[in-house]
Design a protein around this motif. Structure first.
Motif, PDB file in Angstrom:
ATOM      1  N   TRP A  31       0.473   2.021  27.372  1.00 53.97           N
ATOM      2  CA  TRP A  31      -0.854   1.413  27.350  1.00 53.97           C
ATOM      3  C   TRP A  31      -1.958   2.426  27.148  1.00 53.97           C
ATOM      4  CZ3 TRP A  31      -1.784  -3.640  26.883  1.00 53.97           C
ATOM      5  CH2 TRP A  31      -0.702  -4.497  27.112  1.00 53.97           C
ATOM      6  N   ASP A  32      -1.696   3.672  27.594  1.00 58.03           N
ATOM      7  CA  ASP A  32      -2.783   4.633  27.545  1.00 58.03           C
ATOM      8  C   ASP A  32      -2.674   5.555  26.343  1.00 58.03           C
ATOM      9  OD1 ASP A  32      -3.782   3.523  29.892  1.00 58.03           O
ATOM     10  OD2 ASP A  32      -2.298   4.662  31.041  1.00 58.03           O
ATOM     11  N   GLY A  33      -1.938   5.113  25.331  1.00 59.57           N
ATOM     12  CA  GLY A  33      -1.851   5.912  24.123  1.00 59.57           C
ATOM     13  C   GLY A  33      -1.112   7.202  24.393  1.00 59.57           C
ATOM     14  N   GLY A  34      -1.821   8.313  24.480  1.00 61.71           N
ATOM     15  CA  GLY A  34      -1.178   9.585  24.753  1.00 61.71           C
ATOM     16  C   GLY A  34      -0.355  10.026  23.558  1.00 61.71           C
ATOM     17  N   PRO A  37       1.638   3.138  19.341  1.00 63.14           N
ATOM     18  CA  PRO A  37       0.774   2.555  20.378  1.00 63.14           C
ATOM     19  C   PRO A  37       0.772   1.033  20.294  1.00 63.14           C
ATOM     20  CG  PRO A  37      -0.533   3.405  18.566  1.00 63.14           C
ATOM     21  CD  PRO A  37       0.881   3.833  18.302  1.00 63.14           C
ATOM     22  N   ARG A  43      -1.859  -0.657  21.681  1.00 63.95           N
ATOM     23  CA  ARG A  43      -3.271  -1.048  21.651  1.00 63.95           C
ATOM     24  C   ARG A  43      -3.922  -0.402  20.434  1.00 63.95           C
ATOM     25  NH1 ARG A  43      -6.161  -2.145  26.859  1.00 63.95           N
ATOM     26  NH2 ARG A  43      -4.877  -0.578  27.873  1.00 63.95           N
ATOM     27  N   ASP A  71       6.237  -2.608  32.689  1.00 62.39           N
ATOM     28  CA  ASP A  71       6.240  -2.360  31.246  1.00 62.39           C
ATOM     29  C   ASP A  71       7.588  -2.723  30.630  1.00 62.39           C
ATOM     30  OD1 ASP A  71       3.615  -1.630  31.074  1.00 62.39           O
ATOM     31  OD2 ASP A  71       3.996   0.504  31.396  1.00 62.39           O
ATOM     32  N   ASP A  95      -7.042  -4.582  32.228  1.00 61.95           N
ATOM     33  CA  ASP A  95      -7.502  -4.263  30.879  1.00 61.95           C
ATOM     34  C   ASP A  95      -6.316  -4.218  29.914  1.00 61.95           C
ATOM     35  OD1 ASP A  95      -6.280  -1.974  31.737  1.00 61.95           O
ATOM     36  OD2 ASP A  95      -7.779  -0.613  30.893  1.00 61.95           O
ATOM     37  N   LYS A  96      -5.122  -4.592  30.410  1.00 63.65           N
ATOM     38  CA  LYS A  96      -3.940  -4.585  29.543  1.00 63.65           C
ATOM     39  C   LYS A  96      -3.813  -5.920  28.829  1.00 63.65           C
ATOM     40  CE  LYS A  96      -1.370  -1.058  32.039  1.00 63.65           C
ATOM     41  NZ  LYS A  96      -0.153  -0.727  32.808  1.00 63.65           N
TER      42      LYS A  96
END
Lengths: 330, 330
Positions: free
Chosen positions: A244-247, A252, A254, B172, B209-210
C-alpha cells in the motif's frame, strides 16, 4: 445436485461424473450418473445425466432400446445409427418420449421437467463427437473453440478448465484437469459427492478399458487432492501481497488512472452533532457522486483485459508439447 | 450480474466489488457497487450491493439519511447508532422502505424485488462486524467459522476462499485472496467486469485510506493475474497424470475398492444383427445394473473425504505466520 464434465480433445474423450443425489438437504444418497454403451470395434458412447433422477433413469432405460422412425422408414437406435449426430437425435427423441409420459403429471405437483445430459462417443466411419442435450430434447455439439461441456454445479470447476483445456491437451492431462475441476467443486459444494466415475476414451479405439470408480481411498485422487491444495497454497504465498505504501515494489496497487477513480467517502450529514465538520450536505446525491468511469472507457478497459487473457492463452499454447500430439484435424 | 466479496479477519476487513451491470446481454455498463461511510475516529462502514440497480441505488440514497424510530423513541441512523448490529437494522429498514415504495409496481411488470447486500464496519465501542442483508431486510452476521460473505456470481471464486481464508489470515494476504477470487470469476463469467473497488480496513482505526479502484492497467492486478495464471499452470503440470497401466507409480488410479465398483458397460441387444454376441438381454434393467455403493457406505466415504479436508486445514493453520498477528479475540 450433480457435477458432470466431458472434454473432447484431439486425442480422445474424457467423461467424469460425481454420484451425489439429494432431495432437499436431508435426503442424500449415491446414484451413478454415467452410462457406457459399447459395441467393441464398432461404436462407443457415454451418457452423463443431471436433473430429476426419476426422469434421467427413465431416459436411460428407454434409450437402450428406443427406436426412432426415420424419414426413410428405417428404425434408428443407438445401436444401428451411422453417426453420433443421429445417436444424439435418438437420445433427444427418448427425452421427448419420457416428457410425453411424465411431464403433465409432474406439472400438476409443481415439479419441472428438469433434465440435462452430456452424450458423446464415436461410431465407425466418423470422428468423435460430443453433445449437450437439453430438457426439450434439442442439443448442441462441442467444437474446437469450446471443447468441453459441464452440467449441474458447473461454476466452481470452470476456472481451471478455462485455464488449461484446449483441443490439443493430451488425454491423461485432460483427465487430471477434469479431476482438479471436480475436486474444487467437491470442496465448495455439499451437493456434489464421491465416488466419481471416470471414463477415458482414445480416438479410433471404439472401446475402452479406462473406466474407474474413485472413492476417498483412491491413491491417485488422494494424491491429486493433497498436491493441488498444498501447491495452490504455495503459489498463493509466492505472489506478493499488495504494497500500500509503494516503496520498492515494481507493481504498486495505488496508481493514478484516468479510467478508475477511487470511491468518494460519504461523511455524516451536518445535522449530526458528533461530527459537524463532516458535512455531506453540499454534495450531490449518492449515486451521482460515484461516477466510476464513462461507459465507453469502461468497455475499452474490459477489452484490454480480454487482450491480456489472449496473450496468456498464446503463451500456454506455445508451452504445449505439440510434437507428441496427433495433428489437429480441423 | 455482479461479484462482491467481503472478509472479516482478526486484523481487519476487506471489501471487493466489480462494476459490471447488465440488462440482458446486450446492455452492459459500469456502475460502482461499493459505498464507504466514514466518520473518522468514530465509525467506518462499507456497503456492497448486488441485484436490481434501480433498487440498490434507491436503498443507498435512502440509507444516508434514513431514521428508524427505536422503542425508546430515539431516531436511529447509521450516523448515530452505537453498534453495527443497529446499523444493519437501519439498512434493513431502508430496504423495507424501498420495498414499500417500489415492489408492487415492479410486480405488475413481472420484476422481482431482487437485492442482496454486504454491510460491515466498526463503530467506536465494539469490535468489527460483517453482515449479509437480504431482500426482505433481514440479515446474518459473519462469525469465526465463516469469515466471509459473497453476493452475485459467487461460485467461481469460492474454492480459493475456502482453501485460504481463516480469521487468522493477515489483512494484505486476504486482500490478495479476494483479488484471486475475483480474477477467477472475471475469467469465467462475462457478467462480471473491471474496474474493481478494493477497500481494506484495519481493526480499531475507524477510518481507512486503503481505497483503490483497479482497472486493467493496474500494475498489481496485472502482476497477480499473470503470476496466478502461469503458476497455477506450473502446479498443474507438476502433478502426475493418471498412470493407467500401473507400473512404477505410487499412486495408481485403478485399484480395487469394496466401495466403488467400475461401471458395467451396456452392450448392444441380441436383436442387433451387427453384434449378436453382445447380448444385454439377460441383464437386469439399466438402473438396477449400476448399484454404485450401498447408501450408508457412500456417506461413510463422504465423511472420510471431509476428514481429508480437515487434515489439510490443520496443516494450513500451522503454516500461518501467527507471530505477526494480533491475538484472536473470541
Amino acid at each position: 445436485m450433480t457435477y458432470c464434465v466431458a472434454l473432447k480433445l484431439n486425442a480422445g474423450l474424457v467423461f467424469l461424473s460425481d454420484s451425489r443425489t439429494n432431495a432437499g438437504l436431508d435426503q442424500i444418497s449415491s446414484f451413478r450418473k454415467a452410462m457406457v454403451y459399447e459395441q467393441p470395434g464398432e461404436r462407443f458412447m457415454v451418457l452423463l445425466s443431471a436433473g430429476n433422477l426419476s426422469l434421467t433413469q427413465a431416459v436411460r432405460e428407454v434409450l437402450e432400446s428406443f427406436q426412432l422412425p426415420s424419414s426413410s422408414g428405417e428404425l434408428l437406435s443407438i445401436w444401428n445409427v451411422r453417426s453420433m449426430f443421429d445417436a444424439a437425435r435418438v437420445l433427444g427423441a427418448a427425452v421427448r418420449h419420457v416428457y410425453d409420459r411424465e411431464a403433465a403429471a409432474l406439472q400438476r405437483t409443481g415439479v419441472d421437467f428438469n433434465i440435462s445430459m452430456i452424450f458423446g462417443g464415436q461410431i465407425q466411419g466418423e470422428g468423435m463427437r460430443l453433445f449437450q442435450v437439453y430438457s426439450a430434447g434439442n442439443f448442441i455439439e462441442a467444437t474446437g473453440e469450446t471443447p468441453y461441456f459441464q452440467i449441474g454445479e458447473s461454476k466452481y470447476g470452470k476456472p481451471v478448465l478455462d485455464r488449461v483445456i484446449t483441443s490439443e491437451t493430451p488425454l491423461d492431462e485432460a483427465a487430471k484437469c477434469a479431476l482438479v475441476s471436480m475436486d474444487s467443486t467437491l470442496k465448495s459444494n455439499l451437493t456434489v459427492g464421491l465416488p466419481l466415475d471416470l471414463i477415458v476414451y482414445e480416438n479410433n479405439r471404439f472401446a475402452t478399458d479406462k473406466i474407474v470408480c474413485l472413492d476417498a481411498n483412491n491413491p491417485y485422487l488422494r494424491m491429486l487432492h493433497d498436491s493441488w491444495g498444498q501447491r495452490l497454497r504455495h503459489v498463493f504465498d509466492s505472489i506478493d501481497d499488495p504494497a500500500w505504501d509503494g516503496g520498492e515494489t515494481a507493481t504498486p496497487i495505488r496508481v493514478h488512472s484516468p479510467l478508475a477513480h477511487p470511491i468518494v467517502k460519504v461523511g455524516a450529514p451536518p445535522q449530526s452533532p458528533s461530527a459537524p465538520e463532516q458535512g455531506a450536505g453540499r454534495m450531490p446525491p449518492a449515486a451521482l457522486r460515484q461516477p466510476i468511469v464513462p461507459q465507453q472507457d469502461g468497455l475499452n478497459a474490459a477489452r484490454e483485459y480480454q487482450r491480456m487473457q489472449t496473450a496468456e492463452e498464446e503463451a500456454r499454447q506455445s508451452r504445449q508439447p505439440s510434437a507428441s500430439l496427433p495433428s489437429r484435424s480441423f
